[in-house]
Design a protein around this motif. Structure first.
Motif, PDB file in Angstrom:
ATOM      1  N   ILE A  19       0.833  -1.210   0.000  1.00 34.71           N
ATOM      2  CA  ILE A  19       0.000   0.000   0.000  1.00 34.71           C
ATOM      3  C   ILE A  19       0.865   1.257   0.000  1.00 34.71           C
ATOM      4  N   PHE A  20       2.091   1.137   0.568  1.00 38.11           N
ATOM      5  CA  PHE A  20       2.973   2.319   0.610  1.00 38.11           C
ATOM      6  C   PHE A  20       3.394   2.711  -0.808  1.00 38.11           C
ATOM      7  N   SER A  21       3.709   1.695  -1.616  1.00 43.71           N
ATOM      8  CA  SER A  21       4.095   1.980  -3.005  1.00 43.71           C
ATOM      9  C   SER A  21       2.884   2.518  -3.761  1.00 43.71           C
ATOM     10  N   LEU A  35       1.041  12.501   2.583  1.00 43.79           N
ATOM     11  CA  LEU A  35       1.142  12.118   3.994  1.00 43.79           C
ATOM     12  C   LEU A  35       0.882  10.612   4.138  1.00 43.79           C
ATOM     13  N   SER A  36       1.141   9.878   3.053  1.00 41.66           N
ATOM     14  CA  SER A  36       0.858   8.431   3.077  1.00 41.66           C
ATOM     15  C   SER A  36       2.065   7.657   3.601  1.00 41.66           C
ATOM     16  N   GLN A  37       2.977   7.284   2.722  1.00 42.83           N
ATOM     17  CA  GLN A  37       4.147   6.490   3.129  1.00 42.83           C
ATOM     18  C   GLN A  37       4.941   7.240   4.203  1.00 42.83           C
ATOM     19  N   GLY A  38       5.457   6.488   5.178  1.00 45.24           N
ATOM     20  CA  GLY A  38       6.119   7.133   6.311  1.00 45.24           C
ATOM     21  C   GLY A  38       7.568   7.493   6.038  1.00 45.24           C
ATOM     22  N   PHE A  39       7.790   8.718   5.593  1.00 45.99           N
ATOM     23  CA  PHE A  39       9.165   9.218   5.459  1.00 45.99           C
ATOM     24  C   PHE A  39       9.145  10.730   5.587  1.00 45.99           C
ATOM     25  N   ALA A 124      -1.423  -4.830  11.475  1.00 45.26           N
ATOM     26  CA  ALA A 124      -0.021  -5.240  11.554  1.00 45.26           C
ATOM     27  C   ALA A 124       0.780  -4.611  10.432  1.00 45.26           C
ATOM     28  N   TYR A 125       2.000  -4.247  10.729  1.00 43.27           N
ATOM     29  CA  TYR A 125       2.909  -3.751   9.690  1.00 43.27           C
ATOM     30  C   TYR A 125       2.967  -4.793   8.582  1.00 43.27           C
ATOM     31  N   ASP A 126       3.024  -4.313   7.352  1.00 49.05           N
ATOM     32  CA  ASP A 126       2.689  -5.201   6.231  1.00 49.05           C
ATOM     33  C   ASP A 126       3.667  -6.332   5.940  1.00 49.05           C
ATOM     34  N   HIS A 173       3.374   1.747  18.042  1.00 51.81           N
ATOM     35  CA  HIS A 173       2.720   0.924  17.031  1.00 51.81           C
ATOM     36  C   HIS A 173       2.347   1.691  15.762  1.00 51.81           C
ATOM     37  N   ASN A 174       2.822   1.163  14.664  1.00 48.70           N
ATOM     38  CA  ASN A 174       2.410   1.625  13.338  1.00 48.70           C
ATOM     39  C   ASN A 174       1.290   0.694  12.893  1.00 48.70           C
ATOM     40  N   PRO A 175       0.089   1.146  12.565  1.00 50.99           N
ATOM     41  CA  PRO A 175      -0.293   2.523  12.273  1.00 50.99           C
ATOM     42  C   PRO A 175      -1.036   3.266  13.387  1.00 50.99           C
ATOM     43  N   VAL A 204      11.078   0.115  15.969  1.00 55.15           N
ATOM     44  CA  VAL A 204      11.682   1.123  15.086  1.00 55.15           C
ATOM     45  C   VAL A 204      11.344   2.558  15.493  1.00 55.15           C
ATOM     46  N   TYR A 205      10.272   2.732  16.272  1.00 60.01           N
ATOM     47  CA  TYR A 205       9.905   4.097  16.687  1.00 60.01           C
ATOM     48  C   TYR A 205      10.269   4.361  18.152  1.00 60.01           C
ATOM     49  N   GLU A 206      11.263   3.642  18.676  1.00 62.19           N
ATOM     50  CA  GLU A 206      11.585   3.764  20.105  1.00 62.19           C
ATOM     51  C   GLU A 206      11.904   5.198  20.521  1.00 62.19           C
ATOM     52  N   GLY A 235      16.842   4.723   9.801  1.00 63.66           N
ATOM     53  CA  GLY A 235      16.093   5.558   8.863  1.00 63.66           C
ATOM     54  C   GLY A 235      15.024   6.375   9.565  1.00 63.66           C
ATOM     55  N   LYS A 236      14.356   5.746  10.534  1.00 67.35           N
ATOM     56  CA  LYS A 236      13.284   6.419  11.284  1.00 67.35           C
ATOM     57  C   LYS A 236      13.867   7.450  12.237  1.00 67.35           C
ATOM     58  N   THR A 237      15.052   7.141  12.769  1.00 70.87           N
ATOM     59  CA  THR A 237      15.621   7.965  13.837  1.00 70.87           C
ATOM     60  C   THR A 237      16.370   9.179  13.281  1.00 70.87           C
ATOM     61  N   TYR A 319       5.425   8.500  13.965  1.00 75.06           N
ATOM     62  CA  TYR A 319       5.065   9.791  13.366  1.00 75.06           C
ATOM     63  C   TYR A 319       3.809   9.675  12.522  1.00 75.06           C
ATOM     64  N   PHE A 320       2.870   8.879  13.064  1.00 71.43           N
ATOM     65  CA  PHE A 320       1.597   8.696  12.373  1.00 71.43           C
ATOM     66  C   PHE A 320       0.436   9.124  13.258  1.00 71.43           C
ATOM     67  N   GLN A 321      -0.588   9.660  12.616  1.00 70.85           N
ATOM     68  CA  GLN A 321      -1.814  10.024  13.312  1.00 70.85           C
ATOM     69  C   GLN A 321      -2.978   9.409  12.556  1.00 70.85           C
ATOM     70  N   LEU A 364      -7.983   6.629   8.530  1.00 73.96           N
ATOM     71  CA  LEU A 364      -6.870   6.828   7.602  1.00 73.96           C
ATOM     72  C   LEU A 364      -5.647   7.228   8.415  1.00 73.96           C
ATOM     73  N   ARG A 365      -4.486   6.808   7.946  1.00 71.24           N
ATOM     74  CA  ARG A 365      -3.243   7.157   8.648  1.00 71.24           C
ATOM     75  C   ARG A 365      -2.529   8.281   7.912  1.00 71.24           C
ATOM     76  N   PHE A 366      -2.178   9.320   8.681  1.00 73.25           N
ATOM     77  CA  PHE A 366      -1.458  10.461   8.106  1.00 73.25           C
ATOM     78  C   PHE A 366      -0.072  10.547   8.751  1.00 73.25           C
TER      79      PHE A 366
HETATM   80  N1  GLN Z   1       7.356   2.153   7.257  1.00 70.18           N
HETATM   81  C1  GLN Z   1       6.825   3.033   6.272  1.00 70.18           C
HETATM   82  C2  GLN Z   1       5.347   3.288   6.570  1.00 70.18           C
HETATM   83  O1  GLN Z   1       4.790   2.714   7.457  1.00 70.18           O
HETATM   84  C3  GLN Z   1       6.888   2.515   4.868  1.00 70.18           C
HETATM   85  C4  GLN Z   1       8.045   1.705   4.484  1.00 70.18           C
HETATM   86  C5  GLN Z   1       7.809   1.095   3.137  1.00 70.18           C
HETATM   87  O2  GLN Z   1       7.375   1.764   2.217  1.00 70.18           O
HETATM   88  N2  GLN Z   1       8.000  -0.170   3.040  1.00 70.18           N
HETATM   89  O3  GLN Z   1       4.761   4.069   5.884  1.00 70.18           O
END
Ligand code: GLN
Ligand code: PMP
Length: 385
Positions: A19-21, A35-39, A124-126, A173-175, A204-206, A235-237, A319-321, A364-366
């Motif tokens: 879904i991120f792609s 505000l979709s993919q987390g970066f 769950a994270y994908d 927890h993501n998301p 990863v979000y410690e 990458g997250k930190t 960093y998600f809401q 929805l996750r932003f």
């Molecule tokens: N971890 C990022 C997110 O939750 C995405 C990483 C990825 O695209 N695989 O959005």
């Protein structure tokens, strides 16, 4: 290219493109605020970038040692000591990985055999479930209530059997942006105490945790730490998700098995990046400031959308809401996310894709890892919906 004429039997027949792609590509095509993919949409510290450049100029351009360069493993070990007062031996208990994704893949590959069960919590994270299935394992999903995302530990206990190989937790927890409390971790510890069940703790979000809460690392709980692969992501930190660098911690016996797979999975990880990170980690403030930094962004984003028709519970970490749109439409979250991107030029992630049987809680996750400018632009759009 000639056509492939044989029948390819997919090992993951049900798995779609992530879904991120999908959402990032749509955001790009539609020229939407993404505000979709987390970066982050801002740069990593220029000092850190300079350190990578220096490492390249200084000839750190060949293979790094298989587990990662020693100075980085030592710096990670010192960070664990400083933050949690626990000691991970850099010689035998730490491996630098190509992001947390590879750490998760490798931990599962090293542990899960055909017909083993792995308990995961949904949303769950994908990457968890497909990786479990790739190795013949079976994901046992516990769907969390989309109101509070609390874990029913009695239910978890009832799912544990001789077939259970592993439990995967993720805090913050993501998301959902929720965190596990000390009480949660103690309950998990009590459940696992006299079992052989392994723990994969995705942390990863410690360093992104709000409102004075403390991150409850699995490392802090001896009966969890003794069976845990803990995964983390630089990458997250450090705002450089594209560098794909992270690490895994585990007791020596588990780490030995992890490295047996790691050496054939990637062998070793980007060398100049490791040299730079080892240096950068010597200054704890480079990661200690992160919670404040992102709390300000969360607060800005929420203050700007407080009068919108979306409802929310403030994120406690990551960093998600999540924003709930029950008051706006009864479209599915996927349809609404696509329409928001195409018509309103704002992209988000629909949560149903991470849920069991596509449960649609109208959330929805932003991602708020964005400049204040971007957040203001996003909020202005959301307030009009
Ligand atoms: N971890 C990022 C997110 O939750 C995405 C990483 C990825 O695209 N695989 O959005
Ligand atoms: N776990 C979770 C919960 C994530 O959100 C992500 C995405 N950052 C990962 C693992 C993967 O991290 P990395 O980009 O370091 O592979």
């Amino acid at each position: 290219m000639p056509t492939y004429k044989h029948r390819f039997q997919s090992k993951l027949p049900e798995v779609p493109q992530s879904i991120f792609s999908v959402m990032s590509a749509l955001a790009h095509k539609e020229n939407a605020v993404n505000l979709s993919q987390g970066f982050p949409d801002f740069e990593s510290d220029s000092k850190l970038i300079q350190m990578v450049n220096n490492a390249m100029i200084n000839g750190k351009n060949q293979y790094a040692p298989m587990p990662g360069i020693f100075s980085l493993r030592r710096a990670i070990s010192e960070k664990m000591e400083l933050l949690y007062g626990v000691s991970y031996n850099p010689e035998t208990e730490i491996t630098v990985t190509a992001g947390a994704t590879q750490a998760i893949f490798t931990a599962i590959a090293a542990s899960v055999k055909k017909d083993d069960e792995v308990i995961i919590f949904k949303p769950a994270y994908d990457c968890y479930q497909p990786t479990i299935e790739l190795f013949g394992g079976k994901a046992i999903s516990v769907q969390l209530n989309p109101e509070d995302f609390k874990i029913d530990w009695e239910l978890v206990k009832s799912l544990i059997s001789d077939r259970t190989k592993m439990i995967i937790i993720n805090t913050p927890h993501n998301p959902s942006g929720r965190i596990l409390s000390k009480q949660d971790m103690l309950q998990l510890e009590a459940i696992l105490q006299n079992t052989n069940v392994l723990l994969l703790s995705d942390e990863v979000y410690e360093h992104i945790i709000f409102d004075e809460e403390q991150h409850q690392s699995a490392a802090l709980f001896p009966a969890l730490a003794e069976r845990a692969f803990i995964v983390a992501s630089f990458g997250k930190t450090f705002h450089n998700t594209g560098w794909k660098t992270g690490y895994c911690l585990a007791p020596a016996a588990l780490m030995k098995e992890f490295q047996k797979v790691h050496q054939f999975n990637v062998f070793s990880v980007n060398h100049p990046t490791q040299v730079a990170l080892a240096e950068y980690l010597k200054t704890p403030n480079n990661y200690l400031h992160l919670s404040n930094f992102y709390q300000q962004k969360r607060d800005l984003f929420l203050s700007l959308i407080k009068d919108s028709c979306f409802t929310f519970v403030p994120s406690k970490g990551t960093y998600f809401q999540l924003l709930n749109f029950k008051n706006i439409t009864n479209e599915t979250d996927v349809d609404f996310a696509i329409r928001l991107t195409k018509e309103h030029k704002i992209a988000s992630i629909p949560i149903s894709v991470f849920n069991e049987a596509g449960l649609d809680s109208k959330n929805l996750r932003f991602c708020f890892a964005k400049t204040d400018e971007t957040l203001k632009q996003a909020a202005a759009i959301l307030c009009k919906i």
